[in-house]
Design an enzyme around this catalytic site. Structure first.
Site, short mmCIF file in Angstrom:
data_model
loop_
_atom_site.label_atom_id
_atom_site.label_comp_id
_atom_site.label_asym_id
_atom_site.label_seq_id
_atom_site.Cartn_x
_atom_site.Cartn_y
_atom_site.Cartn_z
N ARG A 142 -2.88 -2.98 2.66
CA ARG A 142 -3.74 -2.31 1.67
C ARG A 142 -3.14 -2.37 0.27
O ARG A 142 -3.22 -1.41 -0.49
CB ARG A 142 -4.00 -0.86 2.09
CG ARG A 142 -4.62 -0.70 3.45
CD ARG A 142 -6.02 -1.33 3.53
NE ARG A 142 -6.53 -1.27 4.90
CZ ARG A 142 -6.42 -2.26 5.78
NH1 ARG A 142 -5.85 -3.40 5.43
NH2 ARG A 142 -6.89 -2.14 7.00
N SER A 184 -11.34 6.18 3.61
CA SER A 184 -10.05 6.81 3.89
C SER A 184 -9.42 7.36 2.61
O SER A 184 -9.40 6.69 1.58
CB SER A 184 -9.10 5.81 4.53
OG SER A 184 -9.59 5.37 5.78
N GLU A 254 -5.06 5.80 -0.46
CA GLU A 254 -5.87 4.60 -0.37
C GLU A 254 -7.01 4.68 -1.38
O GLU A 254 -7.38 3.69 -2.00
CB GLU A 254 -6.42 4.41 1.05
CG GLU A 254 -7.17 3.10 1.23
CD GLU A 254 -7.38 2.72 2.68
OE1 GLU A 254 -8.50 2.28 3.00
OE2 GLU A 254 -6.43 2.85 3.49
#
EC number: 1.3.1.98
Length: 258
Positions: A142, A184, A254
């Site tokens: 990520r 998220s 995130e």
């Protein structure tokens, strides 16, 4: 152009702001909002922009019986890329059916699901600083280290759309809550899950105003109706604080907050 983020962003939080439209490859000292799918915008964001519609495209550069070479504009939606891959029997983009956003945002966060990620079939990205090859970009979980605007990217995909993987990936996200959300809140820490940690400290279903840590999946923040930036930010920081106090784990965002 003026964008009302209460209507435009997936979490439905924010005010109306002036957003600069980038219609050509250029420098931009600010943040590109993309589809605003993993974005929480503050009352006073600095220098926000969006790619023009000219960067919403998919172009076949080369193909043979084994592979296809694509150039995709960074305003192109993940759903459009997924449909193209499925209709043309291409392998490698099955997971995009469950990840909303535009290609630029997907690249910025190296988006993916269940071991798949957008950087896997990448050849290069066209940025404001020139074209950068995949092997010169240190992607991680990520994470993409490039801090500059993206305009288009090229991919090499093999033929053979994986229908079994497609179904498995769809089922993998069947537990996600519905409602206005930015997905998220936190990245999963190594060998653990952010949702499990948040639930373990008793915050699953916890609310502040109209913002709620979902009672279905604690790593999702839901806007029940008219949540404010302050409500959402409070819950994010509360979850981070409680998890650190209980487990010594510092959860990393995130969601992007600007």
């Amino acid at each position: 152009m003026i964008i009302d983020f209460k209507k435009y962003s997936s979490v439905r939080i924010g005010n109306e702001f002036e957003v600069l439209v980038l219609d050509q490859i250029c420098d931009f000292d600010g943040f590109l909002i993309g589809g605003a799918n993993n974005l929480l915008i503050s009352p006073k964001p600095k220098n926000i922009g969006i790619l023009g519609d000219g960067f919403d495209f998919m172009q076949i550069l080369d193909q043979n019986k084994d592979f296809i070479h694509l150039r995709i504009g960074c305003k192109t939606k993940s759903s459009k890329i997924y449909r193209f891959a499925k209709e043309n029997n291409l392998k490698g983009f099955e997971y995009l059916s469950k990840i909303p956003g535009t290609l630029g945002g997907l690249l910025k966060m190296n988006a993916g699901l269940k071991g798949e990620c957008i950087s896997q079939n990448l050849i290069k990205i066209a940025t404001s600083q020139g074209e950068i090859l995949r092997e010169n970009i240190n992607f991680d979980y990520r994470f993409c280290p490039l801090n500059m605007p993206f305009f288009w990217a090229e991919f090499k995909l093999n033929f053979g759309f994986d229908t079994l993987k497609d179904e498995a990936l769809k089922n993998a996200r069947s537990n996600q809550p519905s409602g206005a959300s930015f997905g998220s809140i936190f990245k999963n820490p190594k060998n653990d899950f952010a949702g499990r940690l948040i639930e373990a400290v008793g915050l699953k279903g916890f609310s502040k105003g109209d913002a709620m840590l979902s009672d279905k999946h604690a790593n999702f923040l839901i806007n029940k109706k008219n949540a404010s930036f302050e409500d959402a930010f409070f819950l994010i920081e509360l979850a981070r604080k409680k998890v650190f106090e209980e487990f010594g784990i510092n959860l990393e965002n995130e969601v992007i907050i600007i």
